[in-house]
Design a protein around this motif. Sequence first.
Motif, PDB file in Angstrom:
ATOM      1  N   PHE A 174       0.816  -1.210   0.000  1.00 30.16           N
ATOM      2  CA  PHE A 174       0.000   0.000   0.000  1.00 30.16           C
ATOM      3  C   PHE A 174       0.853   1.265   0.000  1.00 30.16           C
ATOM      4  O   PHE A 174       0.303   2.366  -0.087  1.00 30.16           O
ATOM      5  CB  PHE A 174      -0.898   0.026   1.238  1.00 30.16           C
ATOM      6  CG  PHE A 174      -2.039  -0.956   1.201  1.00 30.16           C
ATOM      7  CD1 PHE A 174      -3.345  -0.521   1.031  1.00 30.16           C
ATOM      8  CD2 PHE A 174      -1.819  -2.312   1.346  1.00 30.16           C
ATOM      9  CE1 PHE A 174      -4.395  -1.418   0.991  1.00 30.16           C
ATOM     10  CE2 PHE A 174      -2.861  -3.217   1.324  1.00 30.16           C
ATOM     11  CZ  PHE A 174      -4.167  -2.777   1.148  1.00 30.16           C
ATOM     12  N   LEU A 175       2.160   1.129   0.125  1.00 27.71           N
ATOM     13  CA  LEU A 175       3.023   2.266   0.421  1.00 27.71           C
ATOM     14  C   LEU A 175       3.982   2.612  -0.707  1.00 27.71           C
ATOM     15  O   LEU A 175       4.400   1.732  -1.478  1.00 27.71           O
ATOM     16  CB  LEU A 175       3.849   1.954   1.673  1.00 27.71           C
ATOM     17  CG  LEU A 175       3.083   1.784   2.977  1.00 27.71           C
ATOM     18  CD1 LEU A 175       4.005   1.194   4.036  1.00 27.71           C
ATOM     19  CD2 LEU A 175       2.497   3.109   3.444  1.00 27.71           C
ATOM     20  N   PRO A 176       4.365   3.891  -0.793  1.00 29.26           N
ATOM     21  CA  PRO A 176       5.465   4.259  -1.676  1.00 29.26           C
ATOM     22  C   PRO A 176       6.785   3.860  -1.034  1.00 29.26           C
ATOM     23  O   PRO A 176       6.800   3.419   0.127  1.00 29.26           O
ATOM     24  CB  PRO A 176       5.336   5.790  -1.750  1.00 29.26           C
ATOM     25  CG  PRO A 176       4.765   6.168  -0.415  1.00 29.26           C
ATOM     26  CD  PRO A 176       3.824   5.042  -0.048  1.00 29.26           C
ATOM     27  N   PRO A 177       7.902   3.987  -1.732  1.00 29.18           N
ATOM     28  CA  PRO A 177       9.201   3.720  -1.079  1.00 29.18           C
ATOM     29  C   PRO A 177       9.367   4.571   0.171  1.00 29.18           C
ATOM     30  O   PRO A 177       8.915   5.721   0.214  1.00 29.18           O
ATOM     31  CB  PRO A 177      10.214   4.088  -2.175  1.00 29.18           C
ATOM     32  CG  PRO A 177       9.456   3.940  -3.454  1.00 29.18           C
ATOM     33  CD  PRO A 177       8.053   4.332  -3.152  1.00 29.18           C
ATOM     34  N   MET A 178      10.032   4.015   1.188  1.00 27.61           N
ATOM     35  CA  MET A 178      10.226   4.772   2.434  1.00 27.61           C
ATOM     36  C   MET A 178      11.091   6.000   2.156  1.00 27.61           C
ATOM     37  O   MET A 178      12.137   5.896   1.528  1.00 27.61           O
ATOM     38  CB  MET A 178      10.898   3.880   3.482  1.00 27.61           C
ATOM     39  CG  MET A 178      10.983   4.561   4.856  1.00 27.61           C
ATOM     40  SD  MET A 178      11.837   3.546   6.103  1.00 27.61           S
ATOM     41  CE  MET A 178      10.696   2.172   6.290  1.00 27.61           C
ATOM     42  N   PRO A 179      10.633   7.174   2.606  1.00 30.89           N
ATOM     43  CA  PRO A 179      11.426   8.392   2.359  1.00 30.89           C
ATOM     44  C   PRO A 179      12.738   8.389   3.144  1.00 30.89           C
ATOM     45  O   PRO A 179      12.878   7.702   4.139  1.00 30.89           O
ATOM     46  CB  PRO A 179      10.488   9.513   2.831  1.00 30.89           C
ATOM     47  CG  PRO A 179       9.543   8.856   3.782  1.00 30.89           C
ATOM     48  CD  PRO A 179       9.393   7.441   3.305  1.00 30.89           C
TER      49      PRO A 179
END
Length: 308
Positions: free
Chosen positions: A303-308
């Motif tokens: 559900f997530l984009p790459p971790m910032p």
Amino acid sequence: MNLRRVAPLLFFAASACSVATPQVDIMTALVAEEVVEPAEVAKPELAEEPALARTVDLKITLEDSALTQGGWVRGTLPEGTQSAMIGDTPVSFDEDGNFFAAFDRDSPSSLLLTAEHKIGRSLVQPLAIAPRAWDIERINVAKGTGGGGEAWWATREPEWLAIKEARERETDAQGWRQEFIWPVTGRISGRFGRQRIYRGEPGSYHSGIDIAPGNGTPFVAPADGVVVLARTGFSLEGGIIILDHGAGLNSAFIHLSQLSVSEGETVRQGQALGNVGATGRATGSHLHWSLVWKGNRLDPLLFLPPMP
């Protein structure tokens, strides 16, 4: 009798006999009968479905998805849809046909998304669900029984029921429509789906992800929702928050050292929910985050984009 074949025959016969007036009467009657007959056989019910079909796009549209075990799909059902299912699980949808559905960690490789339309048609969308290679550890020891006997279950049962009831609550939350954000960033210390096999007997798999940002670190709501459970002191979970995102989708956060929200509260994406801890049955400080859709366990990383 086929009028298109008889009419030329009668015309030829009448012409040969030079009898004009009876022939004209016969042909007039035949022509009149040919004009009237199509109107008589055109029944309203035969015209009704094409008219509806012209005004409705009878198609299931898939908009965003992660078509893999532990994944999900968002899309749109056609106007006039009365009910929908994915496999044997009912799918909720709004007045515009927008829907969310998801696939369990052990989902089969193919599922059917079906919709029943008000004109009596069944629409079917096959879904190919990609399998995943889970982190499986095989251990040559007997599987433990888990739990702690009747005395332990006397304490645990009310907690288990509270979690079950919270997961089943339906709210009008709209977080399921959003792109999720990270509740907190840090080292991923546990991944979804990891499992141990004890002498051939499978143990429970890891039902979420573990993020270890440091004890006491605040975390936030990954999407809009309604707090359906917010308690401390649970025997396994310690401090726990369950956030309903609507459409059957909810998040659970456990091992919390502090809670910043209360049951029944509506929260927005990015709003602080509490603090990371090591309460309950935990070997170290971390945030355990799990996602469930109508009993199906999902991988939050999908559900997530790459971790910032």
